[in-house]
Design a protein around this motif. Structure first.
Motif, mmCIF file in Angstrom:
data_model
loop_
_atom_site.group_PDB
_atom_site.id
_atom_site.type_symbol
_atom_site.label_atom_id
_atom_site.label_comp_id
_atom_site.label_asym_id
_atom_site.label_seq_id
_atom_site.Cartn_x
_atom_site.Cartn_y
_atom_site.Cartn_z
ATOM 1 N N HIS A 214 0.839 -1.721 0.174
ATOM 2 C CA HIS A 214 0.071 -0.011 0.449
ATOM 3 C C HIS A 214 1.053 1.275 -0.160
ATOM 4 N N GLU A 237 -8.275 1.471 -1.993
ATOM 5 C CA GLU A 237 -8.895 0.844 -0.816
ATOM 6 C C GLU A 237 -9.655 2.518 -0.096
ATOM 7 N N TRP A 244 -12.034 -1.643 4.792
ATOM 8 C CA TRP A 244 -11.519 -1.168 3.574
ATOM 9 C C TRP A 244 -12.206 -1.981 2.321
ATOM 10 N N GLU A 245 -12.232 -0.354 1.697
ATOM 11 C CA GLU A 245 -13.522 -1.628 0.853
ATOM 12 C C GLU A 245 -12.641 -1.149 -0.620
ATOM 13 N N ARG A 246 -13.201 -1.349 -1.729
ATOM 14 C CA ARG A 246 -12.100 -1.383 -3.050
ATOM 15 C C ARG A 246 -12.697 -0.603 -3.278
ATOM 16 N N TYR A 247 -12.865 0.550 -4.272
ATOM 17 C CA TYR A 247 -12.662 1.810 -5.171
ATOM 18 C C TYR A 247 -11.954 1.896 -6.533
#
Length: 254
Positions: A214, A237, A244-247
């Motif tokens: 990261h 993310e 944490w969510e993927r964007y």
């Protein structure tokens, strides 16, 4: 004697103040001190939980009516530069970057002042003295480095510390799972170089070489145009209530 209380971080809440990003909002922050032998471990945990570091303080927004600030981290192993980013890399192929201990210099401060005077005249850092700058760099209990970016001198050969023109500087923390860009600044007269973008691309390269997944960019402030650049480095993310969510850039995080 029970030492449990003193070995655990103590958290504090600031008083409400005007938000520097969204004029109609008021901001509050929760913060704790990063000191002692546990500071690197604590900094890792807090950064992964949405905190940012400033000197020996870790903080995150705790606003009562707004949730616009969203922590962002780039997924290094999946990142592929867009065509415009490849152009930025080509435009800065003459730059040399070197990593040093967290030690300030008068040359860095001169560039820092030039940057603030041109870009952030009314910001909270606008009146920082040379001593304030030194504290910003040196007051760290974690693994912090200064990365300098200079124009390569023709015929200079290899040097331990290059002497070309200093055009950009990044203050960066190395953590267990990535690089955190604490603060960066650059020569505002060189807008054609897109040095802010270039430094992020260079940190992605460095993280990949170190095997770190990261690059932490701090907060993306939804509704603040000057923060929009952070969502261009995909995939990334966002830290949401569930974690944490993927964007992917197509369906903005809510």
């Amino acid at each position: 004697m029970n030492t449990q209380a003193t070995s655990s971080p103590q958290f504090y809440l600031t008083a409400p103040a005007a938000c520097p990003y969204l004029p109609q909002e008021m901001e509050r922050k929760v913060f704790t001190h990063l000191v002692g032998e546990r500071a690197p471990e604590l900094n890792d945990l807090l950064t992964q939980g949405g905190f940012r570091r400033s000197q020996n303080i870790a903080y995150r927004p705790a606003c009562e009516t707004c949730r616009a600030c969203i922590s962002v981290r780039i997924l290094v192993n999946e990142f592929k530069p867009r065509r415009t980013m490849r152009r930025v890399l080509a435009d800065n192929a003459d730059l040399v970057s070197r990593e040093y201990p967290a030690e300030p210099s008068s040359e860095q401060y001169s560039l820092f002042r030039h940057y603030l005077d041109a870009r952030h005249q009314k910001g909270g850092m606008s009146d920082m003295s040379v001593l304030d700058y030194a504290m910003m760099v040196e007051d760290t209990h974690v693994n912090t480095k200064v990365i300098e970016y200079r124009v390569r001198e023709e015929g200079a050969g290899l040097r331990e510390r290059p002497q070309g023109e200093l055009v950009a500087v990044a203050l960066t923390d190395r953590m267990g799972d990535g690089l955190s860009m604490v603060y960066s600044f650059y020569n505002p007269n060189l807008s054609h170089r897109s040095l802010g973008t270039f430094m992020i691309l260079d940190h992605i390269r460095r993280a990949r070489q170190l095997g770190l997944p990261h690059v932490y960019l701090g907060y993306w402030v939804k509704g603040s145009r000057k923060m929009d650049y952070k969502t261009k480095f995909l995939p990334q993310e966002h830290l949401m209530p569930r974690g944490w969510e993927r964007y992917d850039g197509e369906n903005p995080a809510k």
